[in-house]
Design an enzyme around this catalytic site. Structure first.
Site, short mmCIF file in Angstrom:
data_model
loop_
_atom_site.label_atom_id
_atom_site.label_comp_id
_atom_site.label_asym_id
_atom_site.label_seq_id
_atom_site.Cartn_x
_atom_site.Cartn_y
_atom_site.Cartn_z
N CYS A 289 0.85 -1.20 0.00
CA CYS A 289 0.00 0.00 0.00
C CYS A 289 0.88 1.25 0.00
CB CYS A 289 -0.92 -0.04 1.22
SG CYS A 289 -2.07 1.35 1.28
N CYS A 290 1.89 1.26 0.90
CA CYS A 290 2.81 2.41 0.94
C CYS A 290 3.56 2.54 -0.37
CB CYS A 290 3.81 2.25 2.09
SG CYS A 290 3.18 2.70 3.71
N CYS B 191 7.65 4.09 5.88
CA CYS B 191 6.71 3.85 4.80
C CYS B 191 7.40 3.33 3.55
CB CYS B 191 5.95 5.12 4.49
SG CYS B 191 7.02 6.48 4.03
S1 SF4 Z 1 0.46 4.60 5.73
FE1 SF4 Z 1 0.98 3.33 4.00
S2 SF4 Z 1 -0.23 1.44 4.39
FE2 SF4 Z 1 -1.17 3.03 5.60
S3 SF4 Z 1 -2.77 3.83 4.29
FE3 SF4 Z 1 -0.96 5.15 4.05
S4 SF4 Z 1 0.02 4.35 2.27
FE4 SF4 Z 1 -1.40 2.76 2.98
#
Ligand code: SF4
Length: 429
Positions: free
Chosen positions: A133-134, A241
Site C-alpha cells: 500500500c505504501c 513507509c
Molecule cells: S500509511 Fe501506508 S499502508 Fe497506511 S494507508 Fe498510508 S500508504 Fe497505505
C-alpha cells in the site's frame, strides 16, 4: 481536499549533480555545526539551487521544517504525499500551513490511478499488505516526482527511531541523489521550543493524542509516555513507509578516517554510541552503552528513557538478568578486555542464540584480527577496532579463516579431532 490550491506534480529532467563530486563526507564535514535553517539555506540556495524539493507529511512536527522553508524561499517546491488515506484534519492543515507560512508551491503527489485500480481496488490494501500500500501510494509517486531533482529535503530526526540514530545532515541515496535532513540533530525539546518560538499552528489532531501523524488507517493515539511513533502501524513490524528505505545506504560522518572506529557491514563508519560516564542521567542519556550493573540498578529510569540506548556486557556480568529487557536496546556491546579472556564469546552466544536478540551486537576492547572470525561465529556483527594492523586487515578483507573448532557452533562447524568421515558428514549437512 479542503480549501487548498495544490498544483500538479512537475516532471523534470534530472540535472547532473556537482555535489556528488564533492562527496557526502565533505558536505557533512563542512556543515556539521550549522543549524537547521542554515543547512536548508545552503542546500536550497547554493549547493542544490533550483534542483531541490521539500517532502513533507504535514504531520505533527512538519510546521518546523516548513517554517524554515518560508524563511529561506517560499517558492521552493513542497511535495505532499496525498495518499488518499489522510485524515480530513491533515488536509485542512495543509491549507492552514500554506496560508500561515505563505508557501506558494505546495504540490500534491497522488498515486497512479491505474496502480490503485490494479493493486488496491477496494482501498483496503493497508489492512492486508501495508508495505505494498505504501509502495503504491507513497514510494512510486515520490520516485516520479524526485526523479527531476538532484536532491530532496526530509524532516527526519535522529531521536525518532533507533534506525535514524546516526542520521547526518546529508545522505547519498542509492540513485545518486542527495537527501538533506536539516532537523537531523533536533531533539524532541528543540521541536517544541521552535514551535513555541514562532507560534506555529499545531496539527488539529496533535492535542487529541496523535503525536506522529500519517495516513488515517495506520495512525493511532499514543498513551502518555509512549514513544510518539508507537501509534504508526501499531501492532505491525513496520516503522518506515518505504520512502526512506535506503537510509544509511551511503551516509558518512564528518570525521577523519582514524576516527571511524566501528567496523560494520564491511566498512568503518562513525560510531553513534559512546561509553557511559559518571554523572550521566539514566532518564535522559542517549546513544550510550550502559554497563549492565548500572542498568539493573536504575532499570525503571532506563526503561522510561525514550532515546536509543546500548547495553555493555563485561566479563562476569550475568546477561540473564537483563534478558527480558534486551529488545529495549539498539546495540549490545560485549567487552573483550584481553586476548586471553574468552568470556565474551559465551555472553554473545547467550544474547544471540538463547535470547534471540536481533539488534547490533558489537565487540569492544581488545579486538584483534585473529579474534574477529571467532567473534562472528558467536553472532557479533560489529567491531570497535583501534589496533591499526587489524584495521588494515579489515579494510583489505584479509582476515584469517578458521574451519575447525574445539567448540562448534550450529550444525555445520566441524569439531576439532573428529575423524575425517565424521567431518565429511557434518560438512554435507
Ligand atoms: S500509511 Fe501506508 S499502508 Fe497506511 S494507508 Fe498510508 S500508504 Fe497505505
Amino acid at each position: 481536499m479542503a480549501a487548498t490550491s495544490l498544483a500538479a506534480a512537475p516532471f523534470r529532467q534530472h540535472k547532473p549533480d556537482k555535489l556528488r563530486q564533492l562527496g557526502i563526507m565533505s558536505l557533512n564535514g563542512m556543515f556539521d555545526e550549522m543549524d537547521g535553517v542554515g543547512v536548508l539555506r545552503q542546500a536550497a540556495t547554493d549547493l542544490l539551487k533550483d534542483d531541490i524539493a521539500i517532502v513533507s507529511s504535514f504531520g505533527a512536527d512538519s510546521a518546523v521544517l516548513l517554517h524554515m522553508v518560508s524563511e529561506v524561499d517560499r517558492t521552493l517546491p513542497v511535495c505532499f504525499l496525498e495518499t488518499g488515506k489522510h485524515f480530513p484534519e491533515t488536509l485542512d492543515y495543509v491549507a492552514t500551513l500554506e496560508r500561515a507560512l505563505g508557501l506558494s508551491n505546495v504540490i500534491a503527489l497522488r498515486p497512479d490511478d491505474k496502480d490503485v485500480l490494479r493493486f488496491d481496488p477496494g482501498g483496503d490494501l493497508w489492512e492486508t499488505d501495508p508495505d505494498s500500500c505504501c509502495h503504491v501510494r507513497k514510494t512510486e509517486p515520490l520516485d516520479v516526482a524526485v526523479s527531476g531533482f538532484g536532491g530532496w529535503v526530509t524532516g527526519r530526526k535522529r531521536y525518532q527511531t533507533a534506525e535514524r540514530g546516526v542520521l547526518p545532515h546529508f545522505e547519498l541515496t542509492s540513485d545518486d541523489r542527495i537527501k538533506v535532513n536539516p532537523l537531523a540533530y533536533f531533539s524532541d525539546a528543540d521541536i517544541t521550543a521552535y514551535k513555541l518560538k514562532y507560534g506555529l499552528p499545531e496539527h488539529p489532531l496533535y492535542t487529541k493524542g496523535y503525536k506522529s501523524i500519517g495516513c488515517a488507517p495506520c495512525t493511532s493515539v499514543v498513551a502518555e509516555g509512549e514513544d510518539p511513533r508507537a501509534g504508526r502501524w501499531r501492532g505491525l513490524n513496520k516503522k518506515e513507509c518505504g520512502i526512506h528505505f535506503d537510509f544509511n545506504g551511503a551516509i558518512a560522518k564528518p570525521m577523519a578516517a582514524e576516527d571511524l572506529t566501528l567496523f560494520k557491514d564491511g566498512a568503518f563508519i562513525a560510531d553513534p554510541f559512546r561509553a557511559w560516564s559518571e554523572g550521566d542521567d539514566a532518564a535522559s542519556v542517549r546513544y550510550t552503552h550502559v554497563p549492565l550493573p548500572v542498568f539493573l540498578a536504575q532499570r525503571d529510569a532506563f526503561l522510561a528513557n525514550p532515546h536509543p540506548l546500548g547495553l555493555l556486557v563485561a566479563p562476569g556480568d550475568n546477561v540473564e538478568l537483563a534478558a527480558p529487557d534486551l529488545s529495549r536496546f539498539a546495540s549490545v556491546a560485549i567487552a573483550f578486555p584481553g586476548f586471553t579472556d574468552g568470556r565474551g564469546y559465551s555472553s554473545a552466544r547467550l544474547v544471540v542464540e538463547r535470547h534471540g536478540y536481533k539488534g547490533e551486537v558489537r565487540a569492544v576492547g581488545d579486538v584483534l584480527a585473529d579474534q574477529i572470525p571467532l567473534m562472528r561465529r558467536c553472532g557479533i556483527t560489529a567491531f570497535v577496532v583501534r589496533h591499526e594492523p587489524t584495521r588494515k586487515a579489515l579494510r583489505e578483507g584479509k582476515l584469517a579463516t578458521v574451519d575447525v573448532f574445539y567448540q562448534p557452533v550450529g550444525k555445520t562447524e566441524v569439531p576439532l579431532g573428529t575423524r575425517p568421515f565424521l567431518r565429511r558428514a557434518v560438512e554435507n549437512v
